[in-house]
Design an enzyme around this catalytic site. Structure first.
Site, PDB file in Angstrom:
ATOM      1  N   GLY A  34     -73.787  89.595  18.955  1.00 21.61           N
ATOM      2  CA  GLY A  34     -74.014  89.815  17.540  1.00 21.61           C
ATOM      3  C   GLY A  34     -72.946  89.160  16.686  1.00 21.61           C
ATOM      4  N   HIS A  85     -68.013  89.976  14.620  1.00 17.93           N
ATOM      5  CA  HIS A  85     -66.875  90.215  15.519  1.00 17.93           C
ATOM      6  C   HIS A  85     -65.862  89.077  15.504  1.00 17.93           C
ATOM      7  CE1 HIS A  85     -69.055  93.593  17.177  1.00 17.93           C
ATOM      8  NE2 HIS A  85     -70.052  92.828  17.576  1.00 17.93           N
ATOM      9  N   HIS A 135     -69.348  98.704  18.002  1.00 18.16           N
ATOM     10  CA  HIS A 135     -70.445  98.887  17.047  1.00 18.16           C
ATOM     11  C   HIS A 135     -70.515 100.343  16.618  1.00 18.16           C
ATOM     12  CE1 HIS A 135     -71.566  95.696  19.958  1.00 18.16           C
ATOM     13  NE2 HIS A 135     -71.693  95.022  18.848  1.00 18.16           N
TER      14      HIS A 135
END
Lengths: 334, 334
Positions: free
Chosen positions: A55, A58, A221
C-alpha cells in the site's frame, strides 16, 4: 491531523510523481497507472530482479528502496491498499533481466493474492518468479505461527541483503531467494503506537488511543497490538521492545545484530535517539554487538506517532551483504 | 502530542548521547556538558574549521551536519535555547586546525550573544574567528532589512558549500567566510505551519492554531508569520511559497537553483513530494533549472506539522561545492 494535499484520491499518485520528479536519476514511473516505480537506468540483462510493493502511505517504503543494490521495481496501491494484479505484473516485467524475479514483500492478504496471481500469469509468459514474504512483526503472532506474522519496518534488511546478492553476476534466482529467506528469518520487529494516522480518502483517524496511552505491538495500519496501557518512559518502552525481540529470536551474548529504530512518522529523531541510547546500553550489557545501526524513518504510517525496533541477527555472509554499496536517497552508507 | 522520553530536562542530552552512540565513526561528544559535538576523527591540522550551533529540538540540525565536507563542530543548548558561551568556546577549540574558525549559524539574538562572547575570548587566546549569520527566512523581515531575518532550513546550503570549500587545502578563513556569505546571500526560505510542537520542559504546545488553519511564514520556534488563514491545497501552498521566494530573490528564466522541501517534523514524505511535484512544474514553466533537489527532514521543530521551501541560486562555483562529497547520515549524494 492536518495534511498538505490536493485531492485525497490523488494523494498516492501525486506523491509518486514527486518522488520521481525529485530523483529522476534513481526512479522512473511505469505502467498505465503510474503505480509502478522502476530503476531509472532500466534492468540489467542477466541480473536477477527483485520486486516489492504494497500500500501507499509508508514512504520511503516501498518505492524509495528501488535503486542499485536494492530493489529493481515496486508496485503500490492506494493508501494502505495493495497494488493491482496488472501493476504487479508490470513491476515484474520491469525487473526481468532474463534470470527470473524475486517477489519480496510483506505478509498481507491482499498483497499476496495479487502478487500470486501476477506470478502465475507471468509464469505462463515465461518469466519465472519466486516469492519470499517478510514476516518480522512479533506483535502480530506467536513464534510458533511465524508464517502468520505481518511485515513491518524490518523489511529493509531482506531488501538490502537480497539486493546486494542480486547485484552479484553469478547469483541465481534460487540464490537470491535463499538469502532473502535467511534475512527474513534473522529479522524481528515490534512497534509502539502513540497516535493514529488519517487515510486521506477516509478523512478520519484509523483508530483512537487516549492521550495518556500507548499500544505495544500495533501494526502499521493500526492492526491491534499486544497490550495497550499507560504511556511509559522511553527507557521502559525501549526495554520492553528489546526484551520481547531478544526472547523471541533467542539472541544472546557474543552475537552481532543490526538495530533499526524507526519512526512511524511524526515521532522525531530526538526521541528515536533517546530510545537508541537505551537499546545500545542494554545490548552492551548483554555483550551483543551492534553493526550498522539505522535510526530514522524507514517505514512509516504517514503522520502516525510511535516507533518500532527491529533486530537483524548477522553472520559474516549477511553482514557483508548489509555493508555492500547501495544507491538510493534513503539508505545511508554511514 | 505524546512523546517517548524519560525526564523532560534530559531530552536534549539523551538525544545527543544517542546520536553519538549510533554513529561513533562520525560524531563524538565533548565538553563538560556533552553539549558539544565534533567530528569523531578529530580536527585536521591546517584546515579552516566551521562551527555552528543553536537550540536543541531541530534534528538533524545542527549536530547532524558535523562530518567530512560539512561542519567540524557544533554547540547546542536546551530545546529552543541557545548554547552556552563555554560550549561555544569548546566547539571552536575542537574546530581549530590552526587556520582559524568560521562561526556559521542562524540569526538569533541569544546565539549571537554567546557566540560573539566566545569569539572575543578565543581571539585573546590566539584563535581567530569570522562570523557569518544565516538569515534566509523571508517570512521574518522585508528584503530591505535582510540582516534582521531569522535562519531556518536554508542553512544546509551555507553548511554544505562552506564545508566543501574548507576541505580544500589552500582555502583560508577569509575564503571560507566569503563563500559562506555568498551561499547565505543566494538562499531564501519560507515555511508554513499546520500544528505547533511541545517543548518537553514546558509540557504544552508553543502556540495554537485552529484545525482548519495554517500560517505562512511562521518561524521554527513558533515566531509569528506573515499571514494566518484557511488551510489551502498543497498546490496553492506550494505556489504561494514559491512566488514569495522567486519575487524576493528575483530569480528568473535561465537560472539554476537547488530546491529544498523540508518537513518541520510530523509532515510525511508523501506530502513533501506532493509539494515538490508542483514546485518542479512551476519552475519548469519559468525555465528555471533544478539542481540536486532535497526533499525530507533537514531542519525540524520536533513534531511540528508543516513544511518549508528553500531555494539556493547557483552559479558554477556554488554548484560545484554543493555537489562535492560529504559524509554524514543526513546528506545524501543522490
Amino acid at each position: 491531523m492536518k495534511k498538505l494535499l490536493n485531492r485525497p484520491d490523488a494523494y498516492a499518485d501525486e506523491a509518486l510523481a514527486g518522488l520521481c520528479a525529485a530523483h529522476p536519476d534513481i526512479y522512473r514511473q511505469l505502467g498505465e497507472t503510474g503505480r509502478v516505480i522502476a530503476r531509472a537506468g532500466g534492468m540489467r540483462e542477466g541480473k536477477v530482479g527483485i520486486v516489492s510493493g504494497g500500500g501507499s502511505g509508508h514512504m520511503p517504503t516501498f518505492t524509495g528502496y528501488v535503486g542499485e543494490g536494492l530493489l529493481d521495481a515496486c508496485s503500490v496501491g492506494n493508501v494502505f491498499a495493495g497494488p493491482s494484479v496488472l501493476d504487479c505484473m508490470e513491476a515484474v516485467k520491469a525487473a526481468n533481466g532474463g534470470r527470473g524475479v524475486l517477489l519480496l514483500y510483506g505478509n498481507y492478504g491482499g498483497d499476496k493474492m495479487n502478487f500470486n496471481m501476477a506470478a502465475e500469469m507471468l509464469e505462463m509468459e515465461g518469466i519465472p518468479t519466486k516469492t519470499v514474504l517478510v514476516a518480522d512483526d512479533v506483535g502480530s503472532a506467536q513464534r510458533s505461527e511465524r508464517e502468520k506474522r505481518r511485515g513491518v519496518a524490518g523489511l529493509i534488511y531482506p531488501y538490502k541483503i537480497a539486493g546486494a546478492k542480486a547485484e552479484q553476476n553469478d547469483a541465481s534466482l534460487s540464490d537470491v531467494a535463499a538469502i532473502a529467506r535467511k534475512a527474513v528469518d534473522a529479522t524481528v520487529s515490534i512497534g509502539v503506537a502513540l497516535t493514529p494516522c488519517t487515510v486521506p480518502e477516509a478523512g478520519k483517524p484509523t483508530f483512537s488511543i487516549d492521550e495518556g496511552e500507548m499500544e505495544i505491538g500495533m501494526g502499521i495500519h493500526g492492526e491491534p497490538g499486544i497490550v495497550r496501557g499507560p504511556l511509559k518512559s522511553a527507557d521502559a518502552v525501549a526495554d520492553d521492545m528489546l526484551e520481547r525481540l531478544l526472547a523471541d529470536a533467542d539472541i544472546g551474548a557474543g552475537e552481532r545484530v543490526s538495530v533499526l529504530v524507526n519512526s512511524l512518522g511524526a515521532t522525531p529523531l530526538e526521541e528515536l535517539y533517546i530510545l537508541y541510547a537505551r537499546i545500545e546500553k542494554r545490548l552492551k550489557e548483554r555483550d551483543i554487538s551492534i553493526v550498522m545501526p539505522r535510526v530514522g524513518r524507514y517505514a512509516t504510517s504517514m503522520e502516525m506517532a510511535g516507533a518500532s525496533l527491529s533486530l537483524c541477527r548477522l553472520d559474516s555472509e549477511l553482514e557483508a551483504l548489509l555493508a555492500a554499496p547501495a544507491v538510493c536517497p534513503f539508505w545511508s552508507a554511514v
